[in-house]
Design an enzyme around this catalytic site. Structure first.
Site, mmCIF file in Angstrom:
data_model
loop_
_atom_site.group_PDB
_atom_site.id
_atom_site.type_symbol
_atom_site.label_atom_id
_atom_site.label_comp_id
_atom_site.label_asym_id
_atom_site.label_seq_id
_atom_site.Cartn_x
_atom_site.Cartn_y
_atom_site.Cartn_z
ATOM 1 N N THR A 151 45.176 -29.328 33.451
ATOM 2 C CA THR A 151 46.532 -28.947 33.852
ATOM 3 C C THR A 151 46.534 -28.424 35.292
ATOM 4 O OG1 THR A 151 47.018 -28.348 31.587
ATOM 5 C CG2 THR A 151 48.355 -27.264 33.264
ATOM 6 N N ARG B 227 52.547 -33.752 20.065
ATOM 7 C CA ARG B 227 52.107 -32.370 20.328
ATOM 8 C C ARG B 227 52.580 -31.888 21.691
ATOM 9 N NH1 ARG B 227 48.456 -30.116 24.536
ATOM 10 N NH2 ARG B 227 47.577 -28.242 23.656
ATOM 11 N N GLY C 52 52.027 -28.631 24.357
ATOM 12 C CA GLY C 52 51.175 -27.464 24.624
ATOM 13 C C GLY C 52 51.952 -26.336 25.278
#
Lengths: 341, 341
Positions: free
Chosen positions: A209, A237, A239
């Site tokens: 990231t 999903r 995060g």
């Protein structure tokens, strides 16, 4: 007696001012992800490439601040560089999901107004951080996901690309490797209750990231985070990156924060806001608050790092992994880039 | 002297224990949304229907706790009742998006482990709170969105329904009304810069979220929230309900919290975690922390309410709207339901 007091007071003032001059104010901090980054497994070429990309991001953000632009502009400019680089897990270099797609998340927040914007699960936006900013500035919403977010970004004039733009051989090979390891793991775990869990995380595929925090000449903070999520991720999903309070937060009263690491633990610990809350409610320094928030998250079993920049230009960049791509630039333009512990 | 001190100390102990006996412990709190709920615009039949649904939710949750089940079971049981009722903006009664769909969000969190699960943008799951619990218990993720979340829930055996199940005439008429008002608004706002904002919120169509917080016999807290979002919402907007820290949070150290209101402001203020943080870091009571967090959110321009239950069974249910559907049950089984200020 009064003269003597005045004398000591003057000396104290002088020392304080010298100290302030010595402590240069940080105006921009960036990260390119935390994880198992070891010097021994790094080639000089790779190290140079990462250093160059981080330096370029810092330079672009610094130029924005120096020319009088806002901290939001600086954060966006710095993250653009990292999103456009194939080296980081964001934008161009985003990892692949289990289905062979690149699904990206990003968030941005302004410390002055506490306004925020976020997108999740976008697949055709070249710079997700710009889409997040559009959500913040051009809608009354904070978070948009999937096709709806893309439709909104397109209407706002945010650059749309063919999903093929996000193909990189390294990330594709990473997915194949992850799928292979997952199937080996499934065989090994056969009969083990733990293997019954759907959506098991491969620990090594969750990092990369990018993020930035800036402090502009008006004294305003901003923070942003952009990610490609986890290699081989399933089931839509999401995060911590696009979650305000978890992976991204900014407040002029305290600090701007951008996180990187095992997102699930950052969400459960509300890490980014926790840093701010400990500064506001317990009077901790940005450094102590960042360290404490990270320790709390680590106790739950997570790992990663974060960058934080407070309203006075103090910086903290703690991490509990082997390394974290990170860098700072101070108001005089001095750039520093670090990778290892 | 020592005898005298002992004497006073004994009196003090006695008074404290009497006081503890007098203060009954709350074990479950529920809400059915905050908003413009005025006694004058309510019929006796409607009031009775809301009261009956909230009472049933409290009874189901209480039965779970009384039989020794966990706070998670109680939260899920109570929210099932509210999701299955057409009265609330969650599950069966979910409002329609601009495209005529019902997109639901939900989250659940366990105070003991700080584990959490959330789904957003699901359209075929009868009880989104159960899907959120499945994400928490059966995956290593915290948040899943859209089709991925549905696919995961189906694999976990969560009940799937035809999207038609969520059709109610009242909500459909609500959408038509909202679309009509939006187009009138667009004409009126013509040339006004504000009208250039995409995704404008119709203030009156954002409420009705449901939630529950429970404290079980083992002393564990849990909190859950479920919503149909905003009538006429566009662009895959996600509100605060499925965002851990914003609309939902639970921590055995402090309290369980579930919010309802204008989600964007709850996200920017990280309201649910803010209540917990002020309890942990500033030693505020659950009542003071809830009030303060709500006031901070209101200062940004938002409105709504929240329910909070602390580890000692103290409850807070502040709101800054005209009314909030809410109710409590104490350990002796006494149920109280409230609607107005």
């Amino acid at each position: 007696m009064n003269y003597k007091l005045n004398y000591y007071f003057s000396i104290l003032l002088l020392l304080t001012s010298l100290n302030l001059q010595a402590q240069k104010k940080y105006v921009l901090v960036v990260h390119g992800g935390a994880g198992t980054i070891l010097k021994k497994s790094m080639t000089p070429e790779k190290e140079a490439a990462y250093t160059a990309a981080l330096t370029k991001a810092l330079q672009h953000g610094y130029d924005a601040i120096k020319s009088g632009k806002t901290s939001l502009d600086a954060v966006e400019a710095a993250i653009h560089v990292l999103e456009d680089s194939p080296l980081f897990n964001a934008g161009k270099g985003a990892v692949f999901t289990h289905d062979g797609k690149n699904e990206m998340d990003a968030a941005i927040m302004e410390g002055k107004s506490l306004k925020a914007g976020a997108v999740a699960g976008v697949t055709v936006i070249r710079n997700p951080i710009t889409a997040a900013r559009a959500v913040m500035e051009k809608s009354e919403h904070v978070m948009m996901v999937d096709r709806g977010a893309e439709q909104f970004a397109e209407q706002c004039g945010v650059e749309i690309v063919d999903p093929k733009y996000f193909y990189t051989k390294e990330r594709w090979d990473g997915l194949q490797q992850a799928i292979k390891e997952d199937s080996v793991k499934a065989v090994l775990d056969h009969g083990n209750k733990k293997s019954m869990k759907l959506g098991t995380i491969n620990r090594d595929y969750k990092f990369g990231t990018v993020g930035a925090v800036a402090l502009d000449k008006m004294g305003n903070l901003a923070a942003g985070t952009s990610t490609g999520g986890m290699t081989n991720k399933k089931y839509g999903r999401v995060g911590d990156s696009p979650i305000i309070g978890a992976g991204t937060y900014a407040n002029n009263l305290t600090a701007g924060i951008s996180c990187t690491g095992w997102g699930e633990f950052y969400i459960r610990s509300v890490v980014a806001y926790d840093v701010s809350a400990m500064m506001e409610y317990k009077n901790l320094s940005v450094s102590d608050a960042s360290k404490t928030a990270l320790d709390k998250m680590e106790k739950l079993g997570g790992d990663g790092g974060l960058i934080a920049l407070d309203k006075n230009g103090n910086v903290a960049m703690p991490f509990n992994t082997e390394g974290m791509y990170r860098g700072t630039v101070t108001e005089d333009g001095k750039i520093e880039v670090l990778i290892y512990k």
